[in-house]
Design a protein around this motif. Structure first.
Motif, PDB file in Angstrom:
ATOM      1  N   GLY A  43      41.974  32.386  47.585  1.00  0.00           N
ATOM      2  CA  GLY A  43      41.373  32.965  46.384  1.00  0.00           C
ATOM      3  C   GLY A  43      41.410  34.482  46.382  1.00  0.00           C
ATOM      4  O   GLY A  43      41.858  35.131  47.324  1.00  0.00           O
ATOM      5  N   LYS A  44      40.893  35.023  45.277  1.00  0.00           N
ATOM      6  CA  LYS A  44      40.983  36.478  45.073  1.00  0.00           C
ATOM      7  C   LYS A  44      39.669  37.181  45.410  1.00  0.00           C
ATOM      8  O   LYS A  44      39.544  38.391  45.242  1.00  0.00           O
ATOM      9  CB  LYS A  44      41.322  36.763  43.593  1.00  0.00           C
ATOM     10  CG  LYS A  44      42.678  36.235  43.170  1.00  0.00           C
ATOM     11  CD  LYS A  44      43.786  37.154  43.660  1.00  0.00           C
ATOM     12  CE  LYS A  44      45.155  36.673  43.202  1.00  0.00           C
ATOM     13  NZ  LYS A  44      46.234  37.249  43.994  1.00  0.00           N
ATOM     14  N   VAL A  47      39.993  39.767  48.408  1.00  0.00           N
ATOM     15  CA  VAL A  47      41.409  39.958  48.695  1.00  0.00           C
ATOM     16  C   VAL A  47      41.681  41.325  49.331  1.00  0.00           C
ATOM     17  O   VAL A  47      42.574  41.462  50.172  1.00  0.00           O
ATOM     18  CB  VAL A  47      42.235  39.678  47.416  1.00  0.00           C
ATOM     19  CG1 VAL A  47      42.208  40.834  46.460  1.00  0.00           C
ATOM     20  CG2 VAL A  47      43.630  39.236  47.750  1.00  0.00           C
ATOM     21  N   SER A  62      46.425  31.500  46.321  1.00  0.00           N
ATOM     22  CA  SER A  62      45.596  31.653  45.123  1.00  0.00           C
ATOM     23  C   SER A  62      46.056  30.663  44.064  1.00  0.00           C
ATOM     24  O   SER A  62      47.149  30.124  44.110  1.00  0.00           O
ATOM     25  CB  SER A  62      45.647  33.087  44.608  1.00  0.00           C
ATOM     26  OG  SER A  62      46.976  33.484  44.467  1.00  0.00           O
ATOM     27  N   ASP A  67      39.183  29.806  44.400  1.00  0.00           N
ATOM     28  CA  ASP A  67      38.082  30.758  44.545  1.00  0.00           C
ATOM     29  C   ASP A  67      36.821  30.130  45.127  1.00  0.00           C
ATOM     30  O   ASP A  67      35.983  30.818  45.687  1.00  0.00           O
ATOM     31  CB  ASP A  67      37.777  31.445  43.205  1.00  0.00           C
ATOM     32  CG  ASP A  67      38.828  32.519  42.914  1.00  0.00           C
ATOM     33  OD1 ASP A  67      39.454  32.992  43.884  1.00  0.00           O
ATOM     34  OD2 ASP A  67      39.040  32.852  41.743  1.00  0.00           O
ATOM     35  N   GLU A 171      52.199  36.028  49.223  1.00  0.00           N
ATOM     36  CA  GLU A 171      51.384  35.333  48.211  1.00  0.00           C
ATOM     37  C   GLU A 171      51.852  33.880  48.152  1.00  0.00           C
ATOM     38  O   GLU A 171      53.048  33.602  48.179  1.00  0.00           O
ATOM     39  CB  GLU A 171      51.581  35.978  46.825  1.00  0.00           C
ATOM     40  CG  GLU A 171      51.271  37.465  46.773  1.00  0.00           C
ATOM     41  CD  GLU A 171      49.780  37.767  46.652  1.00  0.00           C
ATOM     42  OE1 GLU A 171      48.998  36.816  46.434  1.00  0.00           O
ATOM     43  OE2 GLU A 171      49.414  38.952  46.793  1.00  0.00           O
ATOM     44  N   THR A 173      51.227  30.225  45.990  1.00  0.00           N
ATOM     45  CA  THR A 173      50.577  29.620  44.820  1.00  0.00           C
ATOM     46  C   THR A 173      50.098  28.215  45.163  1.00  0.00           C
ATOM     47  O   THR A 173      50.891  27.362  45.561  1.00  0.00           O
ATOM     48  CB  THR A 173      51.558  29.556  43.630  1.00  0.00           C
ATOM     49  OG1 THR A 173      52.063  30.871  43.432  1.00  0.00           O
ATOM     50  CG2 THR A 173      50.860  29.084  42.365  1.00  0.00           C
TER      51      THR A 173
END
Ligand SMILES: Cc1cc2nc3c(=O)[nH]c(=O)nc-3n(C[C@H](O)[C@H](O)[C@H](O)COP(=O)(O)OP(=O)(O)OC[C@H]3O[C@@H](n4cnc5c(N)ncnc54)[C@H](O)[C@@H]3O)c2cc1C
Length: 316
Positions: A43-44, A47, A62, A67, A171, A173
């Motif tokens: 999650g952000k 970060v 993410s 989150d 990153e 997904t």
């Protein structure tokens, strides 16, 4: 040899201390083994903290359900990243989330799991995990197999790593979970006092007899410059909030002084305080288990000794 993977857990104020403890150990083991460290965060939320972890690489997963902790979604994405990183050793904090996620990851990736770890030793390039069994009554020494393992580590086992780094960032997904949805998050009750940060704890057990006697402990704690913590029955009875509970289902503490008053020393309690620098027990029963790990002990009546000590400390 594959890297050492650290699974990052977020707290309200940032990455948890327990995660930073795993980072610390991962770094020293990686240096000994000549491998790298990879942290995976979700999650952000925090970060910017993730991007500054002092590890070789950070993978940030993410997506819609990242989150908030969602076992199904976290397990899936972690297993994907695990397959990509191919770690030799995976460190996860032995917390509510970590135990859940560690077991799920072990199942999905068919990797051995060593839970309740308290240390990992290196000798001649081979690792051995030390873990608690029977609620800490025994310690098991488990050699990490050549194909690697996942270890969930009890918070407080190592110092936290607070160094800032400049890791490579990847990153990732994550897919949403079709099976699970978080409806709402129930926050634990907030406490004005964080017993994990106190140098001196006056800890009371069932021997306190009732809430009317708590001021005796509070007075003594104040005279010593410490705070009051407790065993589980005191919380179960509603005499002190859960945030004050030491032990397996409470907090792990490492104060300079742990004054155990009217606490028998059940394994579940010892698990949370056995690493205190100095343990002094007040217990009318000289055969109570707490006496086995206490550096000093007295069989005085705590209800008499606590006020007498407080008075003496205050110069009375
Ligand atoms: C899954 C699980 C998780 C658990 N998690 C925790 C946890 O996180 N933390 C925890 O504490 N427990 C936990 N427990 C409970 C644990 O097993 C014990 O029941 C509990 O720790 C006992 O608390 P106590 O020592 O206060 O009470 P008791 O075992 O009843 O001991 C009271 C002690 O006080 C002494 N005493 C009585 N009067 C006096 C007096 N006037 N002066 C001096 N001494 C006196 C007695 O001699 C006795 O030794 C857990 C149990 C389970 C099954």
């Amino acid at each position: 040899m594959g890297p050492i993977l650290i699974v990052v857990e977020n707290g309200a104020a940032g990455i948890t201390e327990a995660t930073k403890e795993c980072v610390n150990k991962a770094k020293s083991l990686a240096a000994q083994l000549g491998t790298t460290t990879v942290a995976v965060g979700f999650g952000k939320q925090h970060v910017s903290d993730l991007r500054r972890l002092a590890v070789t690489k950070v993978v940030i997963a993410s997506g819609g359900t990242m989150d908030l902790y969602n076992p199904d979604a976290y397990e899936k994405v972690l297993a994907e990243i695990f397959g990509n990183v191919k770690p030799y050793l995976t460190l996860i904090a032995n917390t509510t989330m970590g135990l859940d996620l560690g077991a799920g990851l072990a199942g999905r990736t068919q990797t051995p799991l060593i839970a309740y770890g308290i240390d990992i030793e290196e000798q001649d390039g081979r690792l051995t995990a030390i873990s608690q069994v029977f609620a800490g009554k025994l310690l098991a020494r488990v050699p990490i197999p050549e194909d690697g393992a996942i270890v969930t580590v009890i918070p407080g086992s190592w110092p936290a790593d607070n160094e800032a780094g400049d890791p490579e960032i990847e990153e990732w997904t994550a897919q949403d979970s079709e099976a699970m949805r978080v409806l709402r998050v129930v926050e634990p009750e907030q406490s004005d006092i964080d017993i994990t940060k106190a140098d001196i704890l006056v800890s009371v057990g069932r021997g306190i007899e009732g809430p009317d006697n708590l001021p005796l402990a509070e007075d003594l704690a104040e005279a010593l410059g410490g705070v009051v913590s407790c065993s589980r029955p005191v919380v179960d009875a509603g005499w002190l909030p859960k945030a004050r509970q030491v032990g397996k289902s409470g907090q792990t503490v490492k104060p300079k002084l742990y004054l155990a008053c009217g606490i028998s020393g059940a394994p579940e309690h010892l698990q949370g305080m056995r690493d205190a620098d100095l343990i002094i027990a007040i217990n009318t029963d000289e055969s109570a288990s707490i006496m086995d790990i206490a550096h000093f002990g007295t069989t005085a009546d705590m209800l008499e000794l606590m006020p007498a000590l407080a008075e003496r400390l205050k110069g009375g």
